[in-house]
Design a protein around this motif. Sequence first.
Motif, PDB file in Angstrom:
ATOM      1  N   LEU A 149       0.827  -1.212   0.000  1.00 31.70           N
ATOM      2  CA  LEU A 149       0.000   0.000   0.000  1.00 31.70           C
ATOM      3  C   LEU A 149       0.861   1.262   0.000  1.00 31.70           C
ATOM      4  N   VAL A 150       1.978   1.215   0.731  1.00 32.05           N
ATOM      5  CA  VAL A 150       2.859   2.384   0.779  1.00 32.05           C
ATOM      6  C   VAL A 150       3.440   2.685  -0.600  1.00 32.05           C
ATOM      7  N   PHE A 151       3.822   1.646  -1.334  1.00 29.56           N
ATOM      8  CA  PHE A 151       4.420   1.857  -2.647  1.00 29.56           C
ATOM      9  C   PHE A 151       3.373   2.114  -3.728  1.00 29.56           C
ATOM     10  N   ILE A 152       2.242   1.429  -3.651  1.00 24.90           N
ATOM     11  CA  ILE A 152       1.224   1.544  -4.686  1.00 24.90           C
ATOM     12  C   ILE A 152       0.356   2.774  -4.477  1.00 24.90           C
ATOM     13  N   GLY A 153       0.226   3.235  -3.235  1.00 33.40           N
ATOM     14  CA  GLY A 153      -0.661   4.354  -2.928  1.00 33.40           C
ATOM     15  C   GLY A 153      -0.425   5.588  -3.781  1.00 33.40           C
ATOM     16  N   PRO A 154       0.803   6.126  -3.833  1.00 30.40           N
ATOM     17  CA  PRO A 154       1.027   7.315  -4.673  1.00 30.40           C
ATOM     18  C   PRO A 154       0.742   7.073  -6.153  1.00 30.40           C
ATOM     19  N   LEU A 155       1.071   5.872  -6.646  1.00 31.35           N
ATOM     20  CA  LEU A 155       0.787   5.573  -8.051  1.00 31.35           C
ATOM     21  C   LEU A 155      -0.717   5.525  -8.304  1.00 31.35           C
ATOM     22  N   TYR A 156      -1.444   4.929  -7.361  1.00 31.08           N
ATOM     23  CA  TYR A 156      -2.907   4.869  -7.506  1.00 31.08           C
ATOM     24  C   TYR A 156      -3.501   6.268  -7.490  1.00 31.08           C
ATOM     25  N   TRP A 157      -3.010   7.123  -6.573  1.00 27.67           N
ATOM     26  CA  TRP A 157      -3.523   8.490  -6.507  1.00 27.67           C
ATOM     27  C   TRP A 157      -3.225   9.236  -7.801  1.00 27.67           C
ATOM     28  N   MET A 158      -2.063   9.008  -8.392  1.00 24.62           N
ATOM     29  CA  MET A 158      -1.705   9.694  -9.623  1.00 24.62           C
ATOM     30  C   MET A 158      -2.591   9.245 -10.783  1.00 24.62           C
ATOM     31  N   VAL A 159      -2.784   7.940 -10.913  1.00 27.46           N
ATOM     32  CA  VAL A 159      -3.578   7.421 -12.027  1.00 27.46           C
ATOM     33  C   VAL A 159      -5.038   7.844 -11.894  1.00 27.46           C
ATOM     34  N   THR A 160      -5.605   7.724 -10.700  1.00 29.04           N
ATOM     35  CA  THR A 160      -7.006   8.114 -10.512  1.00 29.04           C
ATOM     36  C   THR A 160      -7.181   9.625 -10.556  1.00 29.04           C
ATOM     37  N   GLY A 161      -6.178  10.370 -10.064  1.00 35.57           N
ATOM     38  CA  GLY A 161      -6.277  11.825 -10.114  1.00 35.57           C
ATOM     39  C   GLY A 161      -6.316  12.351 -11.532  1.00 35.57           C
ATOM     40  N   ALA A 162      -5.669  11.650 -12.459  1.00 34.23           N
ATOM     41  CA  ALA A 162      -5.689  12.068 -13.858  1.00 34.23           C
ATOM     42  C   ALA A 162      -7.060  11.883 -14.493  1.00 34.23           C
ATOM     43  N   LEU A 163      -7.929  11.126 -13.856  1.00 33.71           N
ATOM     44  CA  LEU A 163      -9.277  10.890 -14.382  1.00 33.71           C
ATOM     45  C   LEU A 163     -10.330  11.774 -13.723  1.00 33.71           C
ATOM     46  N   LYS A 164      -9.927  12.592 -12.762  1.00 29.22           N
ATOM     47  CA  LYS A 164     -10.871  13.434 -12.027  1.00 29.22           C
ATOM     48  C   LYS A 164     -10.922  14.835 -12.631  1.00 29.22           C
ATOM     49  N   ALA A 214     -10.879  19.047 -12.096  1.00 28.20           N
ATOM     50  CA  ALA A 214     -10.014  19.903 -11.292  1.00 28.20           C
ATOM     51  C   ALA A 214     -10.602  20.137  -9.905  1.00 28.20           C
ATOM     52  N   GLN A 215     -11.916  20.266  -9.816  1.00 25.18           N
ATOM     53  CA  GLN A 215     -12.555  20.468  -8.517  1.00 25.18           C
ATOM     54  C   GLN A 215     -12.442  19.233  -7.633  1.00 25.18           C
ATOM     55  N   GLU A 216     -12.579  18.060  -8.235  1.00 20.31           N
ATOM     56  CA  GLU A 216     -12.510  16.834  -7.449  1.00 20.31           C
ATOM     57  C   GLU A 216     -11.084  16.567  -6.969  1.00 20.31           C
ATOM     58  N   VAL A 217     -10.091  16.943  -7.756  1.00 26.05           N
ATOM     59  CA  VAL A 217      -8.705  16.766  -7.333  1.00 26.05           C
ATOM     60  C   VAL A 217      -8.395  17.630  -6.116  1.00 26.05           C
ATOM     61  N   ALA A 218      -8.929  18.854  -6.111  1.00 27.59           N
ATOM     62  CA  ALA A 218      -8.661  19.786  -5.014  1.00 27.59           C
ATOM     63  C   ALA A 218      -9.571  19.567  -3.807  1.00 27.59           C
ATOM     64  N   GLN A 219     -10.483  18.626  -3.917  1.00 32.93           N
ATOM     65  CA  GLN A 219     -11.459  18.415  -2.844  1.00 32.93           C
ATOM     66  C   GLN A 219     -10.800  17.836  -1.594  1.00 32.93           C
ATOM     67  N   THR A 220     -11.270  18.271  -0.422  1.00 32.57           N
ATOM     68  CA  THR A 220     -10.798  17.752   0.858  1.00 32.57           C
ATOM     69  C   THR A 220     -12.007  17.304   1.684  1.00 32.57           C
ATOM     70  N   PRO A 221     -12.000  16.030   2.143  1.00 34.67           N
ATOM     71  CA  PRO A 221     -11.001  14.981   1.896  1.00 34.67           C
ATOM     72  C   PRO A 221     -11.081  14.454   0.465  1.00 34.67           C
ATOM     73  N   PRO A 222     -10.013  13.881  -0.041  1.00 35.02           N
ATOM     74  CA  PRO A 222     -10.022  13.408  -1.438  1.00 35.02           C
ATOM     75  C   PRO A 222     -10.918  12.194  -1.610  1.00 35.02           C
ATOM     76  N   THR A 223     -11.428  12.040  -2.811  1.00 33.32           N
ATOM     77  CA  THR A 223     -12.257  10.875  -3.126  1.00 33.32           C
ATOM     78  C   THR A 223     -11.364   9.701  -3.500  1.00 33.32           C
ATOM     79  N   LEU A 224     -11.814   8.504  -3.142  1.00 36.02           N
ATOM     80  CA  LEU A 224     -11.027   7.304  -3.422  1.00 36.02           C
ATOM     81  C   LEU A 224     -11.136   6.890  -4.885  1.00 36.02           C
ATOM     82  N   PHE A 225     -12.326   7.090  -5.469  1.00 37.73           N
ATOM     83  CA  PHE A 225     -12.552   6.742  -6.872  1.00 37.73           C
ATOM     84  C   PHE A 225     -13.082   7.971  -7.612  1.00 37.73           C
ATOM     85  N   PRO A 226     -12.711   8.150  -8.878  1.00 45.67           N
ATOM     86  CA  PRO A 226     -13.252   9.283  -9.652  1.00 45.67           C
ATOM     87  C   PRO A 226     -14.771   9.146  -9.822  1.00 45.67           C
ATOM     88  N   ARG A 227     -15.481  10.251  -9.610  1.00 44.84           N
ATOM     89  CA  ARG A 227     -16.934  10.207  -9.781  1.00 44.84           C
ATOM     90  C   ARG A 227     -17.303  10.031 -11.249  1.00 44.84           C
TER      91      ARG A 227
END
Length: 288
Positions: free
Chosen positions: A31-46, A48-61
């Motif tokens: 999870l420590v190694f895959i976590g940043p990669l997962y956030w990067m890949v899913t963040g590219a599908l969100k 701009a508002q969803e990327v900046a959202q706090t707390p972040p979403t686990l999956f792109p809407r």
Amino acid sequence: MTRTLISSTQLKRSRVRYWTLLAVVVTVFTLVFIGPLYWMVTGALKSAQEVAQTPPTLFPRDPDLSNYTAAWEQLNLAKLLFNTFYYAAGAVVFQLIFDTAAAYALSKLRPAFGNVVLGAMLATLMIPAMVLIVPQYQTVISLPVIDVSLLDSPFAIWLPMVANAFNIFLLKRFFDSIPEELMQAAFVDGASPLRTLWSIILPMSRPILGVVSIFAVTAVWKDFLWPLLVMPHPETRTVSVGIYTFAGGIPQNVVIAASVIAALPTVIIFLIFQRNIMSGLTSGSLKG
């Protein structure tokens, strides 16, 4: 039933605890190694508002692949990737030529004070890279004797990468494992040291040469500070510097999509050549 100091029930419990602990440790590190990669890949599908959202979403809407198209066009990734491929290819060629020659000389030709030279090379590995930035930059902006500036020249990236003590050490250890009988047989047949290197040593060294090549490619690909200093012109920037430079007025999700595109080549290279990497790193550990 065989009598032992520890009962079979206790042995089974110990094994269960061991495998449970192992599974927990492996899961946490994954999870420590895959976590940043997962956030990067899913963040590219969100968005701009969803990327900046706090707390972040686990999956792109609403996953949006158009972010990758926007990143490719707005950040001029085609030019940046071409520059990086070009610099990486040159680094591979220079390292294979000069590092292989240095390792061959230290391993098989055994010049006077060869161990002293090797020790001095290995000692440079203890020097932090940041300490060398200033003298290297001073050398690049004005080469000694000829007084030529290498700014915006690919040689500003290629030449510092040639002096790689770690790769020379890897190559030397592999060459040490090649039997001396082969060298002596080549000399008896009248082969020169250069012919022996070309016809005998290099064909047997393909695994370690592949490892050195991959190390050279990844070193160029992930480097940021040095290309930022020596490649100031927009037409000569690498992909990491280009994304950083052009990201000022671009939405965060598009920048993340550009980072995913920039990371794909190195991931693909590793997946294709991972067996060569492992075989090259271990083949020189045993005497042949």
